[in-house]
Design a protein around this motif. Structure first.
Motif, PDB file in Angstrom:
ATOM      1  N   VAL A  80       0.855  -1.183   0.000  1.00 34.15           N
ATOM      2  CA  VAL A  80       0.000   0.000   0.000  1.00 34.15           C
ATOM      3  C   VAL A  80       0.893   1.235   0.000  1.00 34.15           C
ATOM      4  CG1 VAL A  80      -1.767   1.295   1.253  1.00 34.15           C
ATOM      5  CG2 VAL A  80      -1.780  -1.199   1.331  1.00 34.15           C
ATOM      6  N   TYR A  81       0.604   2.153  -0.903  1.00 34.45           N
ATOM      7  CA  TYR A  81       1.313   3.425  -0.945  1.00 34.45           C
ATOM      8  C   TYR A  81       0.425   4.512  -0.370  1.00 34.45           C
ATOM      9  CZ  TYR A  81       4.800   1.435  -4.075  1.00 34.45           C
ATOM     10  OH  TYR A  81       5.804   0.668  -4.605  1.00 34.45           O
ATOM     11  N   THR A 110       6.404   9.422  -5.894  1.00 34.21           N
ATOM     12  CA  THR A 110       6.465   8.735  -7.185  1.00 34.21           C
ATOM     13  C   THR A 110       5.114   8.710  -7.896  1.00 34.21           C
ATOM     14  OG1 THR A 110       6.045   6.579  -6.171  1.00 34.21           O
ATOM     15  CG2 THR A 110       8.363   7.241  -6.433  1.00 34.21           C
ATOM     16  N   MET A 111       4.101   9.262  -7.246  1.00 36.11           N
ATOM     17  CA  MET A 111       2.735   9.269  -7.767  1.00 36.11           C
ATOM     18  C   MET A 111       2.216   7.860  -8.039  1.00 36.11           C
ATOM     19  SD  MET A 111       1.699  12.235  -7.383  1.00 36.11           S
ATOM     20  CE  MET A 111       0.088  12.053  -8.091  1.00 36.11           C
ATOM     21  N   SER A 112       2.666   6.914  -7.228  1.00 36.13           N
ATOM     22  CA  SER A 112       2.148   5.551  -7.303  1.00 36.13           C
ATOM     23  C   SER A 112       0.738   5.522  -6.736  1.00 36.13           C
ATOM     24  CB  SER A 112       3.037   4.597  -6.490  1.00 36.13           C
ATOM     25  OG  SER A 112       4.327   4.544  -7.042  1.00 36.13           O
ATOM     26  N   GLN A 113      -0.097   4.692  -7.319  1.00 35.49           N
ATOM     27  CA  GLN A 113      -1.443   4.509  -6.815  1.00 35.49           C
ATOM     28  C   GLN A 113      -1.382   3.744  -5.490  1.00 35.49           C
ATOM     29  OE1 GLN A 113      -4.353   5.746  -8.177  1.00 35.49           O
ATOM     30  NE2 GLN A 113      -2.850   6.881  -9.374  1.00 35.49           N
ATOM     31  N   PRO A 114      -2.370   3.905  -4.616  1.00 40.67           N
ATOM     32  CA  PRO A 114      -2.354   3.159  -3.355  1.00 40.67           C
ATOM     33  C   PRO A 114      -2.224   1.652  -3.567  1.00 40.67           C
ATOM     34  CG  PRO A 114      -4.028   4.870  -3.269  1.00 40.67           C
ATOM     35  CD  PRO A 114      -3.501   4.838  -4.687  1.00 40.67           C
ATOM     36  N   ASP A 115      -2.837   1.133  -4.633  1.00 42.27           N
ATOM     37  CA  ASP A 115      -2.796  -0.307  -4.930  1.00 42.27           C
ATOM     38  C   ASP A 115      -1.872  -0.604  -6.114  1.00 42.27           C
ATOM     39  OD1 ASP A 115      -4.408   0.844  -6.864  1.00 42.27           O
ATOM     40  OD2 ASP A 115      -5.791  -0.856  -6.936  1.00 42.27           O
ATOM     41  N   GLU A 116      -0.760   0.113  -6.222  1.00 40.27           N
ATOM     42  CA  GLU A 116       0.162  -0.013  -7.360  1.00 40.27           C
ATOM     43  C   GLU A 116       0.627  -1.454  -7.568  1.00 40.27           C
ATOM     44  OE1 GLU A 116       2.272   1.937 -10.516  1.00 40.27           O
ATOM     45  OE2 GLU A 116       0.853   2.786  -9.096  1.00 40.27           O
ATOM     46  N   LYS A 117       0.939  -2.152  -6.492  1.00 37.73           N
ATOM     47  CA  LYS A 117       1.415  -3.539  -6.607  1.00 37.73           C
ATOM     48  C   LYS A 117       0.356  -4.414  -7.269  1.00 37.73           C
ATOM     49  CE  LYS A 117       3.495  -7.228  -3.914  1.00 37.73           C
ATOM     50  NZ  LYS A 117       4.235  -7.516  -2.687  1.00 37.73           N
ATOM     51  N   ARG A 118      -0.869  -4.276  -6.857  1.00 31.84           N
ATOM     52  CA  ARG A 118      -1.963  -5.049  -7.448  1.00 31.84           C
ATOM     53  C   ARG A 118      -2.161  -4.666  -8.907  1.00 31.84           C
ATOM     54  NH1 ARG A 118      -7.375  -4.013  -8.127  1.00 31.84           N
ATOM     55  NH2 ARG A 118      -8.706  -5.851  -8.236  1.00 31.84           N
ATOM     56  N   GLN A 119      -2.129  -3.369  -9.191  1.00 32.39           N
ATOM     57  CA  GLN A 119      -2.365  -2.908 -10.560  1.00 32.39           C
ATOM     58  C   GLN A 119      -1.279  -3.392 -11.523  1.00 32.39           C
ATOM     59  OE1 GLN A 119      -3.523   1.097 -11.328  1.00 32.39           O
ATOM     60  NE2 GLN A 119      -4.722   1.250  -9.442  1.00 32.39           N
ATOM     61  N   ILE A 120      -0.030  -3.388 -11.099  1.00 35.33           N
ATOM     62  CA  ILE A 120       1.043  -3.816 -11.993  1.00 35.33           C
ATOM     63  C   ILE A 120       0.943  -5.321 -12.250  1.00 35.33           C
ATOM     64  CG2 ILE A 120       2.934  -4.264 -10.358  1.00 35.33           C
ATOM     65  CD1 ILE A 120       3.212  -2.188 -13.546  1.00 35.33           C
TER      66      ILE A 120
END
Length: 144
Positions: free
Chosen positions: A103-104, A110-120
């Motif tokens: 969670v970010y 870096t303007m990563s989304q909160p769920d960046e890991k899931r999205q990638i």
């Protein structure tokens, strides 16, 4: 208006990684070798190169990148770690970013989304679905 905080759902994420593993494994050689490359053509202009970066007893790391010369401005590239004992595949690098946290905070530097890991990892899922529908595996080679 109060925005809700993203809470990762581990069972959903693991299910996504399991499906990605099952879809990626058939694209790879039966016995991957360090430096081995294979190509997946999604069309005349979209050819992806899969390169085996690491081979260990329980893991394999593969780099997936668009190798077509026509795409000079944006060259999608990501590394996927396959965990053979757990039968999971997880994106560990996308473009220039390594290792994603669950969670970010948002906003962040870096303007990563909160769920960046899931999205990638969903991007990997979408790419694998596209390969299953339109991909043609070309030749395999071991780079020197």
């Amino acid at each position: 208006m109060h925005k809700s905080i993203y809470v990762p759902q581990l069972p959903d994420f693991l299910s996504l990684c399991e499906r990605n593993y099952a879809a990626l494994l058939p694209l790879l050689p039966e016995t991957p070798q360090l430096g081995q490359q294979l190509f997946i053509a999604l069309g005349e202009q979209d050819i992806y190169c899969l390169t085996v970066l690491e081979v260990a007893r329980f893991t394999t790391r593969v780099k997936i990148e668009l190798s077509s010369a026509d795409h000079v401005y944006f060259q999608p590239s990501f590394d996927v770690q396959l965990y053979h004992d757990a039968r999971l595949a997880e994106v560990v690098r996308a473009q220039q970013q390594w290792r994603f946290i669950g969670v970010y905070p948002y906003p962040n530097a870096t303007m990563s989304q909160p769920d960046e890991k899931r999205q990638i990892n969903m991007l990997l899922r979408d790419w694998l679905n596209l390969c299953a529908r339109r991909g043609t595996r070309q030749h395999s080679a071991v780079s020197g």
